[in-house]
Scaffold this active site. Structure first.
Site, PDB file in Angstrom:
ATOM      1  N   TYR A   1      -9.556   3.846   1.058  1.00 40.29           N
ATOM      2  CA  TYR A   1      -9.299   3.866  -0.320  1.00 40.29           C
ATOM      3  C   TYR A   1     -10.072   4.698  -1.108  1.00 40.29           C
ATOM      4  CZ  TYR A   1      -6.650  -0.684   1.169  1.00 40.29           C
ATOM      5  OH  TYR A   1      -5.602  -1.319   1.779  1.00 40.29           O
ATOM      6  N   SER A  36       0.662  -6.392  -0.277  1.00 43.22           N
ATOM      7  CA  SER A  36       1.996  -6.033  -0.878  1.00 43.22           C
ATOM      8  C   SER A  36       2.692  -7.311  -1.289  1.00 43.22           C
ATOM      9  CB  SER A  36       2.732  -4.950  -0.283  1.00 43.22           C
ATOM     10  OG  SER A  36       2.757  -3.939  -0.752  1.00 43.22           O
ATOM     11  N   LEU A  58       3.690  -8.453  -4.008  1.00 40.12           N
ATOM     12  CA  LEU A  58       4.854  -8.149  -5.152  1.00 40.12           C
ATOM     13  C   LEU A  58       5.792  -7.049  -4.732  1.00 40.12           C
ATOM     14  CD1 LEU A  58       2.323  -8.807  -8.004  1.00 40.12           C
ATOM     15  CD2 LEU A  58       3.999 -10.545  -7.034  1.00 40.12           C
ATOM     16  N   LEU A  93       8.788  -7.022  -7.350  1.00 40.81           N
ATOM     17  CA  LEU A  93       9.260  -8.491  -7.618  1.00 40.81           C
ATOM     18  C   LEU A  93       8.601  -8.679  -9.099  1.00 40.81           C
ATOM     19  CD1 LEU A  93       8.496  -9.835  -4.166  1.00 40.81           C
ATOM     20  CD2 LEU A  93      10.505 -10.240  -5.484  1.00 40.81           C
ATOM     21  N   GLY A 143       9.888  -7.458 -11.769  1.00 45.90           N
ATOM     22  CA  GLY A 143      10.895  -7.057 -12.515  1.00 45.90           C
ATOM     23  C   GLY A 143      10.638  -6.043 -13.531  1.00 45.90           C
ATOM     24  N   LYS A 144       9.441  -5.303 -13.231  1.00 46.21           N
ATOM     25  CA  LYS A 144       9.408  -4.184 -14.339  1.00 46.21           C
ATOM     26  C   LYS A 144      10.093  -2.872 -13.994  1.00 46.21           C
ATOM     27  CE  LYS A 144       5.213  -2.620 -12.066  1.00 46.21           C
ATOM     28  NZ  LYS A 144       3.437  -2.274 -12.161  1.00 46.21           N
TER      29      LYS A 144
END
Length: 347
Positions: free
Chosen positions: A53, A236, A238, A243, A245-246
């Site tokens: 990362y 993950s 979302l 999820l 909605g953006k």
């Protein structure tokens, strides 16, 4: 914050885990430190990172930067004992770390030492293998997965050797427990058998992708988790932001992951947007924030150890933290199950 035991260890982790993979690209060190401060104040004790990362993008110039950011926080606040820290050994899945060398008894001590140095700590609570040497069906490879080229003798010898090297680290006090990532049910059970055979550390957890949109874990892996007491650490949850909605109706918010990764790692499909719509409608009907609903659903699963979420803004972090106090009722859960049957495997 509810705590869960990590596998069969004596380590207790919060049911929400702070992910760190954007620290060093999408987030500054100061922003990462602020996220740690707020998460600990909210009752989170678990931080997940990896030697490769940050991501978005992964590059040779930034490898290890996230661990260094966490290390600077430890050095600044001297609160190492308040954190359960997880990191990962990359292996051959990432060519820019050790030139893509596979995980082996030779690479394990080097990788552990590198992480300890960057993290400015003497020990790692959970040391994970980021993906199997033999390959994985994760990251949308399930559609064409073919394990027929795997050599059982090579796999067995690798596991025995790796567990020997890990046991040396346990004896030195540099790692407390061992986990896998992007693993299968067969692979996990073979690691469990190897620990019995060698006396090496037992698998405590598997970190695999899991969300309302990605439920590969629900069958064989779920059974393995429950019967063998191996906790799922869900990444993950979302679905890379879907999820929230953006991204509905073609929206691409500035500085969002889709501006850096157009297909969201293969998650961006028409069927995914249709599925998201179904879950957004459930949240709206029950006056729930869709982010909190998605995280609360994940943490309710019977095999869940901790749900790893990330944030690039403090506002996003605050919304996600709200999932800690949310329990979904039977009606919501039934509607989620119905939506899943109507929109299975959307990517």
């Amino acid at each position: 914050m509810k705590m869960n035991r990590l596998g069969r260890t004596n380590i207790e982790v919060s049911e929400l885990c702070l992910g760190s993979m954007t620290w060093g690209t999408q987030n500054t060190a100061e922003e990462g430190h602020a996220q740690i401060d707020r998460a600990l104040d909210a009752g989170i004790n678990f931080i997940d990172t990896a030697e490769m990362y940050p991501v978005n993008p992964v590059s040779a110039e930034t490898v290890g930067r996230t661990e260094r950011i966490i290390g600077l926080w430890f050095e600044r606040d001297m609160r190492r004992d308040e954190v359960v820290l997880a990191t990962k050994h990359s292996g051959e899945g990432l060519a820019i770390v050790r030139d893509g060398a596979p995980i082996s008894l030779q690479t394990i001590p080097e990788a552990v030492e590198g992480s300890l140095r960057r993290l400015k700590t003497d020990y790692i609570d959970l040391y994970q293998f980021h993906w199997p040497n033999r390959g994985s069906y994760m990251f949308r490879k399930n559609w064409t997965y073919d394990p027929s080229g795997q050599l059982m003798l090579d796999t067995k010898q690798h596991m025995d050797d790796a567990l020997g090297a890990l046991q040396d680290e346990v004896s030195r006090g540099t790692i407390r427990s061992f986990g896998l990532s992007n693993e299968s049910a067969w692979g996990t059970t073979k690691w469990l058998e190897a620990s019995e055979r060698t006396g090496g550390p037992r698998v405590a957890s598997v970190q695999n992708e899991y969300s309302l949109l990605c439920r590969l874990y629900d069958t064989d892996m779920a059974e393995m988790s429950v019967q063998e007491e191996v906790s799922l650490l869900a990444f993950s949850p979302l679905a890379a932001g879907l999820l929230t909605g953006k991204y509905q109706e073609g929206a691409v918010p500035p500085k969002s992951r889709m501006t850096l990764n157009d297909d969201l790692g293969g998650r961006k499909t028409d069927r995914a947007f249709d599925a998201v719509s179904a879950y957004l409608e459930i949240a709206a009907r029950h006056d729930l924030d869709p982010i909190q609903m998605a995280l609360a659903w994940c943490k309710s699963r019977p095999f869940m150890g901790s749900v790893i979420f990330g944030a690039t803004t403090m506002d996003q972090l605050e919304v996600s933290l709200g999932a800690a106090d949310l329990s979904l009722g039977d009606e919501v859960t039934a509607e989620v199950d119905a939506a899943h049957r109507a929109h299975p495997m959307p990517y």
